[in-house]
Design an enzyme around this catalytic site. Structure first.
Site, PDB file in Angstrom:
ATOM      1  N   TYR A  61       0.775  -1.113   0.078  1.00 20.29           N
ATOM      2  CA  TYR A  61       0.046   0.093  -0.149  1.00 20.29           C
ATOM      3  C   TYR A  61       0.999   1.197   0.134  1.00 20.29           C
ATOM      4  O   TYR A  61       1.594   1.440   0.812  1.00 20.29           O
ATOM      5  CB  TYR A  61      -0.945   0.009   1.410  1.00 20.29           C
ATOM      6  CG  TYR A  61      -1.964  -1.097   1.156  1.00 20.29           C
ATOM      7  CD1 TYR A  61      -2.328  -1.870   0.028  1.00 20.29           C
ATOM      8  CD2 TYR A  61      -2.622  -1.272   2.359  1.00 20.29           C
ATOM      9  CE1 TYR A  61      -3.405  -2.966   0.254  1.00 20.29           C
ATOM     10  CE2 TYR A  61      -3.723  -2.267   2.405  1.00 20.29           C
ATOM     11  CZ  TYR A  61      -4.136  -3.004   1.211  1.00 20.29           C
ATOM     12  OH  TYR A  61      -4.854  -4.141   1.232  1.00 20.29           O
ATOM     13  N   PRO A 213     -16.457  -3.993   0.764  1.00 18.40           N
ATOM     14  CA  PRO A 213     -17.950  -4.313   1.010  1.00 18.40           C
ATOM     15  C   PRO A 213     -18.752  -3.647   0.347  1.00 18.40           C
ATOM     16  O   PRO A 213     -20.068  -4.157   0.328  1.00 18.40           O
ATOM     17  CB  PRO A 213     -17.652  -4.050   2.459  1.00 18.40           C
ATOM     18  CG  PRO A 213     -16.905  -3.208   2.740  1.00 18.40           C
ATOM     19  CD  PRO A 213     -15.516  -3.576   1.747  1.00 18.40           C
ATOM     20  N   LEU A 214     -18.635  -2.438  -0.440  1.00 22.42           N
ATOM     21  CA  LEU A 214     -19.482  -1.648  -1.018  1.00 22.42           C
ATOM     22  C   LEU A 214     -19.151  -1.618  -2.535  1.00 22.42           C
ATOM     23  O   LEU A 214     -19.609  -0.764  -3.088  1.00 22.42           O
ATOM     24  CB  LEU A 214     -19.264  -0.072  -0.336  1.00 22.42           C
ATOM     25  CG  LEU A 214     -19.856   0.023   0.902  1.00 22.42           C
ATOM     26  CD1 LEU A 214     -19.358   1.567   1.491  1.00 22.42           C
ATOM     27  CD2 LEU A 214     -21.091  -0.295   1.180  1.00 22.42           C
ATOM     28  N   LYS A 222     -23.914   5.745  -6.141  1.00 25.06           N
ATOM     29  CA  LYS A 222     -23.501   6.873  -6.781  1.00 25.06           C
ATOM     30  C   LYS A 222     -23.276   6.776  -8.208  1.00 25.06           C
ATOM     31  O   LYS A 222     -23.116   7.533  -9.112  1.00 25.06           O
ATOM     32  CB  LYS A 222     -22.034   7.189  -6.300  1.00 25.06           C
ATOM     33  CG  LYS A 222     -20.907   6.136  -6.390  1.00 25.06           C
ATOM     34  CD  LYS A 222     -19.638   6.667  -6.063  1.00 25.06           C
ATOM     35  CE  LYS A 222     -19.498   6.896  -4.542  1.00 25.06           C
ATOM     36  NZ  LYS A 222     -18.160   7.295  -4.273  1.00 25.06           N
TER      37      LYS A 222
END
Length: 350
Positions: A61, A213-214, A222
Site C-alpha cells: 500500500y 464491502p461496498l 453513486k
C-alpha cells in the site's frame, strides 16, 4: 468524535482461533495515496474513538508508506494498546526471490516491523498464492516466525477454495496453527466466494474479513445506468478499474440489487451503504469487514452503519435478489442428487 461512541461497536473472534476484533475494521490502502498523513491520523483517531480495534494494511500500500504512517501514529499514541494490527506480504518480495519463499517472507516481515515500529504483527496475511514456491516452504516459514514471536497468527488473501484446503492440510501436517482468516472480495454484487471459498472457511473454522464491502462505491448508489462516472471518484478517475469497472457492473442484474437496496434504505431513512454493510455482517463466517475511505467524513458515515438492525425479511430480500446462482455441474448436481444443502443455506442458488 468522542469515546462514548464505542458502546455501539460489537466485537467478534476472527475465526475459531484468532484475536477478538471489532466487526468494522479500518482498511488503509488509501493512506499515503488519496489520504495524506494528517488526514490518515484523523481517520485512525476517529476509528479508535468509535471503538474500532482492527487495523489492516499491507507492504504494497503506497509502496510501504501506509505502514510507515500507521507506525508513526502508533508511536505518537504510545503503542498499539487495544488495537489489533494486520499487514500483508507477497507482492513486494526482495529482488531474487518469489513472494512466498522463506527469504522473501522473512525479509518482508522484518521490513514491515521496521516501518510499523513494532516487535510483532498480530495477523500476517499472505496477500495471494505463489505458484513458484512449494506451500510447505511458505507454511514452515510462517510457523517459524510464529515461534520467534514475530507474528501471532497467519492468514491468506485472494485465494480459491482448493488453495485454502491445501493450506489447512499443510498446516496440520507440519504442526503450524491454521490460518485464522481469509480476506476475499465479498459484497452484494459479487458473491462468487459462496461457491467454494466460504464453504471451505466454514468447514475449517476460518473467519472472513472481506474487502470492497461496498463494491468500490457501487453500493452507495453513486453510479447509474445513464452515464459512465466522472469526477473525483475511483471509477470517475478510472472507469475500467479492476473488478469494479463500470462496464462489468453496469448490468440489469446489478441494478435490481441496487433498487432493492435503495428501497430498504429509503424505508429506514438511511444511506444505502449502511444497508449493504449490515447485510454483509449478517453472512456466515464474516467476522469483520474492511472500511476504506478517502476522507474522514466517509469513514464516520460508514462507522455509523453499525447501529443499524435489519429485519430478517429485509436480509432475505437482499440475499434473494443478489443470488448469483450455481453452475449446473457439479454444484447444482450436488444439490439435487447428493443432498448438499450449503448453497441453499447461503441463498446462493436462484
Amino acid at each position: 468524535m468522542t469515546a462514548s461512541n464505542n458502546t455501539h461497536m460489537p466485537y467478534q473472534q476472527l475465526g475459531q482461533n484468532g484475536p477478538i476484533v471489532s466487526r468494522l475494521a479500518l482498511g488503509t490502502m488509501t493512506f499515503g495515496a488519496e489520504t495524506n498523513e494528517v488526514d490518515a491520523f484523523r481517520q485512525l483517531d476517529c476509528f479508535a474513538d468509535y471503538g474500532g480495534t482492527f487495523i489492516d494494511t499491507a507492504d504494497v500500500y503506497s509502496a510501504g508508506l501506509s505502514e510507515e504512517i500507521i507506525g508513526r501514529w502508533i508511536k505518537q499514541r504510545g503503542g498499539l494498546g487495544q488495537m489489533i494490527l494486520a499487514t500483508k506480504g507477497r507482492f513486494a518480495p526482495p529482488a531474487g526471490s518469489y513472494g512466498g519463499s522463506r527469504r522473501a517472507i522473512v525479509k518482508s516481515v522484518e521490513a514491515s516491523l521496521k516501518r510499523l515500529q513494532l516487535e510483532s504483527i498480530d495477523v500476517y496475511y499472505m496477500h495471494g498464492w505463489d505458484t513458484q514456491t512449494d506451500i510447505e516452504e511458505t507454511v514452515n516459514t510462517l510457523g517459524d516466525l510464529i515461534r520467534m514471536g514475530k507474528i501471532h497468527h497467519i492468514a491468506w488473501s485472494n485465494v480459491s477454495g482448493w488453495q485454502i484446503q491445501k493450506i489447512v492440510s499443510t498446516c496440520d501436517k507440519l504442526g503450524v496453527s491454521r490460518p485464522v482468516s481469509v480476506q476475499p472480495q465479498y459484497n452484494l454484487l459479487d458473491r462468487g466466494i459462496e461457491i467454494e471459498v466460504l464453504p471451505c472457511c466454514l468447514e475449517n473454522g476460518i473467519g472472513l474479513a472481506p474487502w470492497s464491502p461496498l463494491g468500490g462505491g457501487w453500493l452507495t448508489g453513486k453510479y447509474n445506468r445513464q452515464a459512465a462516472p466522472t469526477g473525483s471518484t475511483r471509477l470517475g478517475e478510472n472507469p475500467k478499474r479492476g473488478v469494479e469497472a463500470y462496464d462489468k457492473r453496469n448490468t440489469d442484474k446489478n441494478y435490481q440489487v441496487l433498487d432493492t437496496l435503495e428501497s430498504i434504505a429509503t424505508q429506514h431513512q438511511i444511506p444505502m451503504s449502511h444497508v449493504a454493510l449490515t447485510w454483509l455482517l449478517s453472512r456466515p463466517a464474516v467476522s469483520t469487514l474492511l472500511l476504506g475511505a478517502r476522507t474522514i467524513e466517509q469513514l464516520e458515515d460508514n462507522l455509523n452503519s453499525i447501529r443499524l438492525v435489519l429485519e430478517s425479511k429485509e436480509i432475505n430480500a437482499l440475499t434473494k435478489v443478489s443470488a448469483p446462482g450455481l453452475p449446473e455441474y457439479p454444484y447444482q448436481f450436488l444439490t439435487d442428487w447428493s443432498g448438499m444443502t450449503i448453497w441453499d443455506e447461503l441463498g446462493t442458488s436462484i
